[in-house]
Design a protein around this motif. Structure first.
Motif, PDB file in Angstrom:
ATOM      1  N   ASP A 106       0.840  -1.193   0.000  1.00 56.24           N
ATOM      2  CA  ASP A 106       0.000   0.000   0.000  1.00 56.24           C
ATOM      3  C   ASP A 106       0.874   1.242   0.000  1.00 56.24           C
ATOM      4  O   ASP A 106       2.089   1.162   0.098  1.00 56.24           O
ATOM      5  CB  ASP A 106      -0.970   0.011   1.183  1.00 56.24           C
ATOM      6  CG  ASP A 106      -0.267  -0.054   2.529  1.00 56.24           C
ATOM      7  OD1 ASP A 106       0.825   0.516   2.683  1.00 56.24           O
ATOM      8  OD2 ASP A 106      -0.828  -0.669   3.441  1.00 56.24           O
ATOM      9  N   GLY A 107       0.226   2.372  -0.115  1.00 58.00           N
ATOM     10  CA  GLY A 107       0.925   3.646  -0.119  1.00 58.00           C
ATOM     11  C   GLY A 107      -0.048   4.764   0.171  1.00 58.00           C
ATOM     12  O   GLY A 107      -1.260   4.554   0.267  1.00 58.00           O
TER      13      GLY A 107
ATOM     14  N   ASP B   9       1.215  15.691  -5.047  1.00 60.58           N
ATOM     15  CA  ASP B   9       1.998  15.117  -6.132  1.00 60.58           C
ATOM     16  C   ASP B   9       3.132  14.242  -5.628  1.00 60.58           C
ATOM     17  O   ASP B   9       4.109  14.007  -6.342  1.00 60.58           O
ATOM     18  CB  ASP B   9       2.568  16.232  -7.016  1.00 60.58           C
ATOM     19  CG  ASP B   9       1.477  16.891  -7.859  1.00 60.58           C
ATOM     20  OD1 ASP B   9       0.527  16.188  -8.255  1.00 60.58           O
ATOM     21  OD2 ASP B   9       1.581  18.092  -8.131  1.00 60.58           O
ATOM     22  N   VAL B  10       3.012  13.757  -4.399  1.00 62.30           N
ATOM     23  CA  VAL B  10       4.017  12.867  -3.798  1.00 62.30           C
ATOM     24  C   VAL B  10       3.305  11.592  -3.351  1.00 62.30           C
ATOM     25  O   VAL B  10       2.218  11.640  -2.781  1.00 62.30           O
ATOM     26  CB  VAL B  10       4.706  13.552  -2.592  1.00 62.30           C
ATOM     27  CG1 VAL B  10       5.720  12.626  -1.938  1.00 62.30           C
ATOM     28  CG2 VAL B  10       5.385  14.853  -3.041  1.00 62.30           C
ATOM     29  N   LEU B  11       3.938  10.449  -3.632  1.00 60.59           N
ATOM     30  CA  LEU B  11       3.403   9.144  -3.240  1.00 60.59           C
ATOM     31  C   LEU B  11       4.446   8.437  -2.385  1.00 60.59           C
ATOM     32  O   LEU B  11       5.596   8.292  -2.799  1.00 60.59           O
ATOM     33  CB  LEU B  11       3.108   8.301  -4.491  1.00 60.59           C
ATOM     34  CG  LEU B  11       2.863   6.799  -4.297  1.00 60.59           C
ATOM     35  CD1 LEU B  11       1.651   6.554  -3.402  1.00 60.59           C
ATOM     36  CD2 LEU B  11       2.700   6.113  -5.644  1.00 60.59           C
ATOM     37  N   HIS B  12       4.057   8.045  -1.186  1.00 59.67           N
ATOM     38  CA  HIS B  12       4.917   7.262  -0.297  1.00 59.67           C
ATOM     39  C   HIS B  12       4.475   5.812  -0.421  1.00 59.67           C
ATOM     40  O   HIS B  12       3.329   5.478  -0.113  1.00 59.67           O
ATOM     41  CB  HIS B  12       4.765   7.747   1.151  1.00 59.67           C
ATOM     42  CG  HIS B  12       5.164   9.178   1.321  1.00 59.67           C
ATOM     43  ND1 HIS B  12       6.454   9.560   1.571  1.00 59.67           N
ATOM     44  CD2 HIS B  12       4.439  10.313   1.229  1.00 59.67           C
ATOM     45  CE1 HIS B  12       6.511  10.870   1.651  1.00 59.67           C
ATOM     46  NE2 HIS B  12       5.285  11.357   1.443  1.00 59.67           N
TER      47      HIS B  12
ATOM     48  N   GLY C   3       6.156   1.669  -0.141  1.00 62.29           N
ATOM     49  CA  GLY C   3       7.207   0.662  -0.004  1.00 62.29           C
ATOM     50  C   GLY C   3       8.555   1.222   0.432  1.00 62.29           C
ATOM     51  O   GLY C   3       9.584   0.701   0.023  1.00 62.29           O
ATOM     52  N   GLY C   4       8.540   2.262   1.250  1.00 62.42           N
ATOM     53  CA  GLY C   4       9.793   2.867   1.692  1.00 62.42           C
ATOM     54  C   GLY C   4      10.395   3.837   0.682  1.00 62.42           C
ATOM     55  O   GLY C   4      11.462   4.401   0.912  1.00 62.42           O
ATOM     56  N   TYR C   5       9.732   4.037  -0.427  1.00 61.86           N
ATOM     57  CA  TYR C   5      10.202   4.957  -1.462  1.00 61.86           C
ATOM     58  C   TYR C   5       9.308   6.187  -1.508  1.00 61.86           C
ATOM     59  O   TYR C   5       8.163   6.155  -1.082  1.00 61.86           O
ATOM     60  CB  TYR C   5      10.161   4.293  -2.847  1.00 61.86           C
ATOM     61  CG  TYR C   5      11.124   3.157  -3.007  1.00 61.86           C
ATOM     62  CD1 TYR C   5      12.455   3.394  -3.327  1.00 61.86           C
ATOM     63  CD2 TYR C   5      10.707   1.844  -2.831  1.00 61.86           C
ATOM     64  CE1 TYR C   5      13.346   2.349  -3.475  1.00 61.86           C
ATOM     65  CE2 TYR C   5      11.589   0.786  -2.984  1.00 61.86           C
ATOM     66  CZ  TYR C   5      12.903   1.040  -3.304  1.00 61.86           C
ATOM     67  OH  TYR C   5      13.778   0.009  -3.445  1.00 61.86           O
ATOM     68  N   VAL C   6       9.854   7.253  -2.074  1.00 57.30           N
ATOM     69  CA  VAL C   6       9.071   8.461  -2.329  1.00 57.30           C
ATOM     70  C   VAL C   6       9.015   8.627  -3.842  1.00 57.30           C
ATOM     71  O   VAL C   6      10.054   8.676  -4.512  1.00 57.30           O
ATOM     72  CB  VAL C   6       9.707   9.706  -1.674  1.00 57.30           C
ATOM     73  CG1 VAL C   6       8.890  10.951  -2.001  1.00 57.30           C
ATOM     74  CG2 VAL C   6       9.824   9.521  -0.168  1.00 57.30           C
ATOM     75  N   PHE C   7       7.796   8.669  -4.373  1.00 59.06           N
ATOM     76  CA  PHE C   7       7.569   8.860  -5.797  1.00 59.06           C
ATOM     77  C   PHE C   7       6.989  10.253  -6.010  1.00 59.06           C
ATOM     78  O   PHE C   7       6.278  10.777  -5.161  1.00 59.06           O
ATOM     79  CB  PHE C   7       6.559   7.837  -6.324  1.00 59.06           C
ATOM     80  CG  PHE C   7       7.056   6.427  -6.335  1.00 59.06           C
ATOM     81  CD1 PHE C   7       7.573   5.874  -7.493  1.00 59.06           C
ATOM     82  CD2 PHE C   7       7.007   5.649  -5.190  1.00 59.06           C
ATOM     83  CE1 PHE C   7       8.030   4.570  -7.508  1.00 59.06           C
ATOM     84  CE2 PHE C   7       7.453   4.343  -5.199  1.00 59.06           C
ATOM     85  CZ  PHE C   7       7.969   3.799  -6.358  1.00 59.06           C
ATOM     86  N   TYR C   8       7.277  10.810  -7.179  1.00 60.02           N
ATOM     87  CA  TYR C   8       6.767  12.129  -7.549  1.00 60.02           C
ATOM     88  C   TYR C   8       5.994  11.997  -8.849  1.00 60.02           C
ATOM     89  O   TYR C   8       6.421  11.254  -9.748  1.00 60.02           O
ATOM     90  CB  TYR C   8       7.923  13.122  -7.734  1.00 60.02           C
ATOM     91  CG  TYR C   8       8.754  13.252  -6.487  1.00 60.02           C
ATOM     92  CD1 TYR C   8       8.427  14.188  -5.516  1.00 60.02           C
ATOM     93  CD2 TYR C   8       9.838  12.404  -6.261  1.00 60.02           C
ATOM     94  CE1 TYR C   8       9.169  14.279  -4.349  1.00 60.02           C
ATOM     95  CE2 TYR C   8      10.581  12.499  -5.096  1.00 60.02           C
ATOM     96  CZ  TYR C   8      10.245  13.436  -4.146  1.00 60.02           C
ATOM     97  OH  TYR C   8      10.968  13.526  -2.990  1.00 60.02           O
TER      98      TYR C   8
END
Length: 157
Positions: free
Chosen positions: A127-128, A133-136, A138-143
């Motif tokens: 899940d996240g 405009d930021v997605l957290h 699996g321990g990652y930060v997506f933009y």
């Protein structure tokens, strides 16, 4: 006998069952069609409908003929270094590339409010949480690709 039936399903059968469970609308008694999902905004709850949705992906044309536009989180999400790229498709599927490996992970997703739930094609779930405009995840930060947040992180601000 019932336990044997589940065992005989194998990985693909389990994924199909999980996808069915994720696609059933409460109170509908059956799976939601892709058209239903589009009309529902990919699982956005009525309470979240009053929230201000994030911007659409740059370059995404508006819906034609009075159709609802895709969910506002549909589009490409990337890590700051661009190594992981996750495309959220309007049909409730995702395709994630890692480095040179295209389609490293594929599966289904469901969005409720600002939460995203994934079930990949091997049966793994994750899940996240979206924050504009930021997605957290699996321990990652997506933009969101091309967003102000993405531009700022690429410029080192």
């Amino acid at each position: 006998m019932r336990a044997r039936s589940w065992t005989m399903l194998g990985g693909a059968g389990v994924v199909a069952v999980l996808f069915f469970l994720f696609s059933v609308r409460p109170g509908s008694g059956g799976p939601a069609s892709p058209d239903d999902a589009a009309q529902r905004g990919q699982g956005v709850s009525p309470s979240s409908a009053t929230e201000t949705p994030p911007r659409r992906t740059p370059g995404t044309p508006p819906a034609e003929g009075g159709e609802m536009s895709p969910h506002p989180y549909v589009g490409m999400w990337v890590t700051a270094d661009g190594h992981i790229r996750q495309m959220l498709l309007a049909n409730g599927r995702y395709d994630e590339a890692r480095g040179e490996r295209e389609s490293a992970y594929t599966g289904a997703y469901r969005i409720v409010g600002t939460r995203i739930e994934y079930v990949d094609d091997t049966g793994f779930s994750a899940d996240g949480t979206f924050d504009g405009d930021v997605l957290h995840h699996g321990g990652y930060v997506f933009y969101r690709e091309g967003s102000d947040a993405h531009q700022q992180i690429r410029e080192g601000r």
